[in-house]
Design a protein around this motif. Structure first.
Motif: not given
Length: 133
Positions: A103-108, A113-114
């Motif tokens: 879950e943390a990885k998906a946010i980072i 990417d942004a």
């Protein structure tokens, strides 16, 4: 003694722009999360290695948090994301729960990417001579 690869990496960091350093930190954070996930989900989990890797990722997120300039609106939006991500990493580490780390990885990953898109846009706006159009 520093080997050639370490010397090259050190030189990259020393000569990088602040924008490039931020990208390196995002990538490093993702790398450490991947290592932690791999250690937790192995057939024979390596909890010590997971802890080491996840603490490195936590340290990077802590660095992001302390370096935010809160006079900007974007910083006020990033801080809760960094806090939440940090909390997921700590919980995932304490409970040996790779889903929290994912879950943390998906946010980072999304933030990284942004950031890459923002860097590309800024480069395009500067144009080939390095000056803003």
């Amino acid at each position: 003694m520093i080997n050639a690869a370490e010397a090259y990496k050190r030189q990259q960091v020393l000569t990088a722009t602040p924008e490039a350093l931020t990208l390196m930190l995002y990538n490093g954070c993702l790398k450490f999360m991947d290592e932690g996930i791999k250690a937790l989900t192995a057939e024979k989990p390596n909890y010590e290695q997971a802890n080491i890797s996840l603490q490195k990722a936590q340290n990077i997120i802590s660095e992001f948090r302390v370096t935010l300039d809160m006079q900007y609106d974007i910083s006020k939006q990033l801080m809760p994301l960094y806090n939440y991500t940090y909390d997921r990493l700590v919980e995932g580490n304490m409970k040996s729960d790779a889903t929290k780390v994912e879950e943390a990885k998906a946010i980072i990953l999304e933030l990284r990417d942004a950031w890459m898109q923002a860097m590309k846009k800024a480069r395009a706006e500067k144009g080939p001579a390095g000056h803003y159009a």
